[in-house]
Design a protein around this motif. Structure first.
Motif, PDB file in Angstrom:
ATOM      1  N   THR A  17      -2.027   6.669   4.516  1.00  0.00           N
ATOM      2  CA  THR A  17      -1.254   5.956   5.540  1.00  0.00           C
ATOM      3  C   THR A  17      -1.470   6.575   6.920  1.00  0.00           C
ATOM      4  OG1 THR A  17       0.387   5.340   3.901  1.00  0.00           O
ATOM      5  CG2 THR A  17       1.081   5.252   6.199  1.00  0.00           C
ATOM      6  N   ASP A  40       1.891  -1.537   1.086  1.00  0.00           N
ATOM      7  CA  ASP A  40       2.668  -0.633   0.227  1.00  0.00           C
ATOM      8  C   ASP A  40       4.152  -0.959   0.362  1.00  0.00           C
ATOM      9  OD1 ASP A  40       3.916   1.448  -1.052  1.00  0.00           O
ATOM     10  OD2 ASP A  40       2.577   2.997  -0.254  1.00  0.00           O
ATOM     11  N   ASP A  44       5.665   2.755   4.600  1.00  0.00           N
ATOM     12  CA  ASP A  44       5.467   3.942   5.454  1.00  0.00           C
ATOM     13  C   ASP A  44       4.709   3.637   6.750  1.00  0.00           C
ATOM     14  OD1 ASP A  44       6.723   5.432   3.550  1.00  0.00           O
ATOM     15  OD2 ASP A  44       4.873   6.179   2.613  1.00  0.00           O
ATOM     16  N   ASP A 124      -3.359  -0.784   4.456  1.00  0.00           N
ATOM     17  CA  ASP A 124      -2.826   0.485   3.946  1.00  0.00           C
ATOM     18  C   ASP A 124      -2.285   0.215   2.552  1.00  0.00           C
ATOM     19  OD1 ASP A 124      -1.971   3.094   3.710  1.00  0.00           O
ATOM     20  OD2 ASP A 124       0.026   2.611   4.451  1.00  0.00           O
TER      21      ASP A 124
HETATM   22 MG   LIG Z   1       0.784   5.710   2.002  1.00  0.00          MG
END
Ligand SMILES: [Mg+2]
Ligand SMILES: Nc1ncnc2c1ncn2[C@@H]1O[C@H](COP(=O)(O)OP(=O)(O)OP(=O)(O)O)[C@@H](O)[C@H]1O
Length: 251
Positions: A17, A40, A44, A124
């Motif tokens: 990330t 995700d 994050d 990501d």
């Molecule tokens: Mg991550």
């Protein structure tokens, strides 16, 4: 037409990330129109990018509601960088798509129209395995493998990941390419040489990025390096890494 890039590692906490966000920001600072998509459910990337996730278009909305109205923001603090957020709803996505055929292709189908609007699209993606990760592999044109030099078994993790990609390629996406290996949390370039020699990485024809990301303190881990200090060694490393990436993908 943009290329869709993903940082992948089945192991959690290996810098995916932080790299995705900082490379996306750096590409934008280098005047490349970039779209970062958080795949995700942990969300994050949005936190790191300091966007208000409540107001942002989410990947879930895009796939399920096909909602891309003007009420949904995709803008960020950076002129050339747009961002599609993730939220917890994404965890339910497999269930929501349960009656659809070719479920793993839904992510690619949902974002394919953006390809014409951007120079680069970066995904990501979460660690581990499962539906979202498989869908991200189907959606990607290029995979990049971050190696966290401070993790416990970086050699083993890298080789497991390469094996995993070869299996996934056969199963889902024959056109998937490995773009190269990034080294993070690196104190000096000897570490990279030792790692590459030990694993005979050059013989494997991997593109090893010459720019490495230094071990950083918290100020550089909870927001994009460029927002913290554009002249820092971190910001300079990310900008140089992004330039190396642009060069590689223009060949
Ligand atoms: Mg991550
Ligand atoms: N350059 C760096 N310097 C110091 N620590 C780092 C660096 N990059 C990553 N880390 C550490 O690793 C942690 C995980 O980073 P990050 O969230 O980017 O990994 P991830 O692979 O995305 O994790 P996950 O698999 O959970 O999504 C950070 O919170 C930080 O503690």
């Amino acid at each position: 037409m943009s290329q869709i890039l993903s940082m992948v590692n089945y192991k959690g906490g290996t810098g995916k990330t932080i790299l995705s966000v900082n490379i996306a920001v750096s590409l934008a600072l280098l005047e490349k129109k970039t779209l970062l998509i958080d795949c995700d459910p942990a969300g994050d990337a949005g936190r790191l990018l300091r966007v208000d996730i409540e107001k942002q278009l989410t990947l879930f909305d895009l796939i399920i509601k096909k909602d891309y109205s003007e009420n949904c923001n995709i803008k960020t603090k950076f002129d050339k960088l747009d961002f599609i957020a993730s939220d917890f709803n994404l965890l339910t996505i497999k269930k929501q798509l349960s009656f659809k055929p070719f479920k793993e292709r839904m992510l690619r189908a949902a974002i394919i129209d953006f390809k014409k609007d951007y120079d680069y699209i970066i995904l990501d993606i979460p660690p581990s395995f499962g539906f979202i990760v498989d869908s991200a592999y189907v959606a990607s044109d290029w995979l990049f493998l971050p190696v966290d030099l401070k993790s416990q078994y970086p050699d083993e993790i890298l080789f497991n990941q390469v094996k995993l990609i070869s299996d996934i390629k056969k199963k889902f996406n024959l056109y998937l390419k490995i773009g190269g290996v990034f080294f993070t949390r690196c104190d000096n370039n000897n570490q990279v040489k030792t790692f590459s020699d030990r694993n005979e990485l050059n013989a494997m024809l991997f593109n090893l990025f010459s720019i490495t990301i230094p071990e950083s303190d918290d100020d550089f881990l909870n927001r994009p390096a460029a927002l913290n200090d554009l002249k820092s060694k971190e910001s300079i490393a990310y900008l140089k890494l992004a330039s190396e990436l642009i060069l590689l993908l223009s060949k």
